[in-house]
Design a protein around this motif. Sequence first.
Motif, short mmCIF file in Angstrom:
data_model
loop_
_atom_site.label_atom_id
_atom_site.label_comp_id
_atom_site.label_asym_id
_atom_site.label_seq_id
_atom_site.Cartn_x
_atom_site.Cartn_y
_atom_site.Cartn_z
N GLU A 1 -11.18 -5.54 1.51
CA GLU A 1 -10.05 -4.63 1.40
C GLU A 1 -8.95 -5.22 0.51
O GLU A 1 -8.29 -4.50 -0.25
N ARG A 2 -8.77 -6.54 0.61
CA ARG A 2 -7.76 -7.21 -0.20
C ARG A 2 -8.07 -7.08 -1.69
O ARG A 2 -7.19 -6.80 -2.51
N ASN B 1 -9.91 -4.74 -3.08
CA ASN B 1 -9.72 -3.34 -3.47
C ASN B 1 -8.25 -3.04 -3.74
O ASN B 1 -7.91 -2.33 -4.69
N ALA B 2 -7.38 -3.62 -2.89
CA ALA B 2 -5.94 -3.42 -3.08
C ALA B 2 -5.48 -4.05 -4.39
O ALA B 2 -4.67 -3.47 -5.12
N SER C 1 -6.54 -1.97 -7.34
CA SER C 1 -5.88 -0.67 -7.43
C SER C 1 -4.60 -0.71 -8.24
O SER C 1 -4.13 0.32 -8.73
N ASP D 1 1.23 -6.76 -0.51
CA ASP D 1 1.42 -5.35 -0.88
C ASP D 1 1.89 -4.56 0.34
O ASP D 1 2.07 -5.10 1.43
N GLU E 1 0.44 -2.63 2.25
CA GLU E 1 -0.52 -2.54 3.35
C GLU E 1 -0.77 -3.89 4.01
O GLU E 1 -1.61 -4.01 4.89
N GLU F 1 4.38 -2.69 -6.49
CA GLU F 1 4.42 -1.38 -5.84
C GLU F 1 4.85 -0.30 -6.83
O GLU F 1 4.33 0.82 -6.81
N ARG G 1 1.88 0.55 -8.84
CA ARG G 1 0.94 1.38 -8.08
C ARG G 1 1.42 2.84 -8.05
O ARG G 1 0.64 3.78 -8.24
#
Length: 403
Positions: free
Chosen positions: A12-13, A15-16, A19, A123, A125, A162, A165
């Motif tokens: 997940e890290r 993927n973040a 992104s 980030d 999340e 951020e 993003r």
Amino acid sequence: MIHPAKPINEKERLNALNSIELLKGISEEEFDNITKLASYICKTPISLITLVEEEKNWFKSNHGGPPITESERKYSHCGHAILEPHDLMEVEDMRKDLRFRDNPFTTNPELPILYYAGMPLIDNEGFALGTLCVLDTKINKLNDEQKTALKTLAKQVEKLFELRRKNLYLEKIKQQLDDHNSLLKDFAGVVSHDMKMPLANMIITADLLKVRYKDAVDEKGQELLLNLKKSALKLSDYINGILNHYESDRIVASEEVEFDLHHLLEDIIDLLNINDNCEINFPQENMFLKCNRSALEQIFINLINNSIKYNNKEKIVIDIESSMDENYYHFTVTDNGIGIPEDQLSNIFKLFKTLYITDRQGNQGNGIGLSTVKKLVESLNGKISVSSVLGENTSFKFDIKRA
């Protein structure tokens, strides 16, 4: 030496991190300013913004370090730092830490890295994407103020991430809307073009039936044929309006040329085939323009045509005024027509919004013409407004940017 472990949320890290779509190998001033400031405050020769990928670290900003853009993650100081995402990791002497004492960066005879302090970059999340870190070739130790400053600068990096993003998200939404609008535009164009010929056939057929079978069709039948023709003509006008609206982008794309205003208005009067019961007063002084002639012509055609259609006076009078300043051309089109109710003035430029009033022939508008005018004016970097006195007059004022 101890290789850094992988966080439990590693997939997940990553993927973040992906992104954000940060550009590799390209220096960006907003990041470089932060690493310069970090080195200055912490009094270290090197400062990095490091992103931790699956097998590599890569440096979004590298102040004072060797001219490299990436390193092996297995030798990474930052790989250890992100395992405690909310804490600043400080190693005062790499030679005394089991994790780093025989690390290639520590044992490098030309540029040994003996000191490290890194604050993880989190980030929204909670994933640790990398660090803002400072390094030294000698033993070092940050005081409390320097640690606080490094953490504060790391927060600024997080805000930049951020912002990146959010900008990417907005760009994707905009692209989706553009694609959607393009599909709608193509659909409207195809459907409108495909409907024009059948409608023309309906109009011609209605006329032929009235003439050929005038003795066989009673008065009621003749009335029905007339209604059929009127409906087909109204739908034809509606389709032409849609085509003009969506073709306005093509009109705006045409080149800017030099021309005089009186000549343009004379061409429009010839095109509209205006009767003697309509008086159009040109500006007293002619004005030479350099702008998009096709777009301005379409604007005047719509406004003048509306002034004629929505007018119940025996003598139609349309006054056109013009002026210019350093940046804009200014125009006003005023008529002595039926006017617009005050509570409807805010709606007249909306696409498909009608005022439920009829023109001189008793037909109701389709809410496309003035929307097209507004679209054209704004495409020429201008604005348009309207004022009206019900039963007396309507005045449209608009300006367009000078070339």
